[in-house]
Scaffold this motif. Structure first.
Motif, mmCIF file in Angstrom:
data_model
loop_
_atom_site.group_PDB
_atom_site.id
_atom_site.type_symbol
_atom_site.label_atom_id
_atom_site.label_comp_id
_atom_site.label_asym_id
_atom_site.label_seq_id
_atom_site.Cartn_x
_atom_site.Cartn_y
_atom_site.Cartn_z
ATOM 1 N N VAL A 152 28.508 -38.066 -4.012
ATOM 2 C CA VAL A 152 27.266 -38.416 -3.324
ATOM 3 C C VAL A 152 26.151 -38.341 -4.357
ATOM 4 N N GLY A 153 25.009 -38.942 -4.049
ATOM 5 C CA GLY A 153 23.912 -38.914 -5.004
ATOM 6 C C GLY A 153 22.607 -39.328 -4.375
ATOM 7 N N ALA A 154 21.538 -39.141 -5.110
ATOM 8 C CA ALA A 154 20.204 -39.528 -4.661
ATOM 9 C C ALA A 154 19.308 -39.674 -5.871
ATOM 10 N N GLY A 155 18.213 -40.422 -5.698
ATOM 11 C CA GLY A 155 17.298 -40.604 -6.806
ATOM 12 C C GLY A 155 16.100 -41.440 -6.430
ATOM 13 N N VAL A 156 15.352 -41.810 -7.441
ATOM 14 C CA VAL A 156 14.132 -42.600 -7.260
ATOM 15 C C VAL A 156 14.142 -43.718 -8.292
ATOM 16 N N GLY A 157 13.150 -44.597 -8.185
ATOM 17 C CA GLY A 157 13.074 -45.679 -9.145
ATOM 18 C C GLY A 157 11.960 -46.637 -8.819
ATOM 19 N N TRP A 158 12.127 -47.847 -9.315
ATOM 20 C CA TRP A 158 11.139 -48.903 -9.119
ATOM 21 C C TRP A 158 11.883 -50.200 -8.840
ATOM 22 N N VAL A 159 11.359 -51.002 -7.921
ATOM 23 C CA VAL A 159 11.979 -52.281 -7.600
ATOM 24 C C VAL A 159 10.941 -53.388 -7.709
ATOM 25 N N TRP A 160 11.282 -54.426 -8.457
ATOM 26 C CA TRP A 160 10.473 -55.642 -8.513
ATOM 27 C C TRP A 160 11.051 -56.646 -7.528
ATOM 28 N N TYR A 161 10.169 -57.408 -6.883
ATOM 29 C CA TYR A 161 10.646 -58.403 -5.934
ATOM 30 C C TYR A 161 9.903 -59.721 -6.136
ATOM 31 N N GLU A 162 10.508 -60.781 -5.646
ATOM 32 C CA GLU A 162 9.845 -62.084 -5.548
ATOM 33 C C GLU A 162 10.262 -62.710 -4.227
ATOM 34 N N PHE A 163 9.262 -63.140 -3.462
ATOM 35 C CA PHE A 163 9.504 -63.849 -2.205
ATOM 36 C C PHE A 163 8.824 -65.201 -2.336
ATOM 37 N N GLU A 164 9.589 -66.276 -2.192
ATOM 38 C CA GLU A 164 9.049 -67.612 -2.440
ATOM 39 C C GLU A 164 9.522 -68.577 -1.355
ATOM 40 N N ALA A 189 7.614 -48.304 -5.814
ATOM 41 C CA ALA A 189 8.528 -47.169 -5.958
ATOM 42 C C ALA A 189 9.588 -47.237 -4.866
ATOM 43 N N LEU A 190 10.742 -46.667 -5.157
ATOM 44 C CA LEU A 190 11.815 -46.616 -4.174
ATOM 45 C C LEU A 190 12.511 -45.264 -4.225
ATOM 46 N N ALA A 191 13.205 -44.948 -3.166
ATOM 47 C CA ALA A 191 14.103 -43.791 -3.107
ATOM 48 C C ALA A 191 15.450 -44.285 -2.596
ATOM 49 N N TYR A 192 16.521 -43.620 -3.023
ATOM 50 C CA TYR A 192 17.840 -44.071 -2.582
ATOM 51 C C TYR A 192 18.773 -42.883 -2.363
ATOM 52 N N ALA A 193 19.794 -43.132 -1.560
ATOM 53 C CA ALA A 193 20.913 -42.206 -1.372
ATOM 54 C C ALA A 193 22.199 -43.013 -1.510
ATOM 55 N N THR A 194 23.225 -42.383 -2.055
ATOM 56 C CA THR A 194 24.460 -43.109 -2.317
ATOM 57 C C THR A 194 25.671 -42.231 -2.033
#
Length: 245
Positions: A152-164, A189-194
């Motif tokens: 199991v795991g968890a963390g943070v990060g950054w997500v770039w997006y494009e909506f067109e 910013a994002l958070a995740y669990a895995t």
């Protein structure tokens, strides 16, 4: 001279064959691996909640499930302890949906057509905790990997997006049809669990199955003034290979 050279070639060949036999016969590693590198391919299922997705589904022949897409992920794991890894990951997810206006048709009695693209590129850092031992040391110089290793795991990060959205659209005030492209790009910013499992295919190679849920939202660009932040939350399920180093 020729006989000596031939004898040297034969001895070198025998030595090489013996070394190959030793390598093939080896069923352990000489040290506990400290790094893993992995790549996975899978399926992304964005939650697709909020105003921009509701508007798109109401006005165009697009269902929220249409934003599901193929996904690519990679990660670098650095062992911090027997059951703990530091994990650096990245991913890429992109869906492209062809659609038409639900309520209007063109003056030529043909559909009003457009395409919607939705891209997410996350980069993350986190911790991965293994629920069982990943292997065992059988001597000072030998380490054997376990067959199964759930995590199991968890963390943070950054997500770039494009909506067109690109194509034909209806001006709801004049009912005129026009051609345009609307684009929104930003990051958040994002958070995740895995959770997942490693299955050892041998001393070095691992088959990895993983499910990851991420939470994020980001502001919409100037082409979508008045819309709430776009929902970037969703689930990614993936299967791939990792290499112990």
């Amino acid at each position: 001279m020729v006989q000596r050279f031939s004898m040297a070639v034969v001895l070198a060949a025998l030595a090489g064959a013996a070394a190959a036999d030793i390598v093939l016969a080896q069923d352990f590693l000489f040290r506990r691996p400290g790094v893993t590198i992995g790549v996975r391919f899978g399926y992304s299922m964005p939650r697709a909640e909020g105003e921009i997705f509701d508007f798109t589904s109401d006005e165009l022949t697009v269902e929220k499930g249409d934003f599901n897409s193929a996904a690519f992920a990679g990660d670098l794991g650095i062992r911090l302890g027997d059951r703990i890894d530091f994990s650096l990951g990245f991913g890429y997810e992109y869906s492209e949906i062809d659609s038409e206006s639900r309520d209007f048709i063109g003056d030529d009695d043909l559909p009003i057509l457009q395409t919607t693209g939705f891209q997410r590129t996350p980069v993350t850092v986190g911790l991965k905790a293994y629920l069982t031992d990943r292997g065992r040391r059988i001597s000072d110089l030998a380490w054997l990997p376990a067959k199964w290793a759930p995590f199991v795991g968890a963390g943070v990060g950054w997500v770039w997006y494009e909506f067109e959205q690109d194509g034909e659209f209806v001006d709801y005030e004049t009912l005129d049809i026009f051609v345009d492209r609307f684009t929104s790009r930003d990051g958040s910013a994002l958070a995740y669990a895995t959770a997942g499992v490693d299955y050892s295919l041998g001393l070095r190679w691992i088959l990895t199955a993983e499910a990851r849920y991420s939470w994020a939202s980001a502001n919409m660009g100037d082409d979508f003034v008045g819309f709430d932040p776009i929902d970037l939350t969703g689930l990614r399920a993936a299967l791939g290979f990792s290499l112990r180093l």
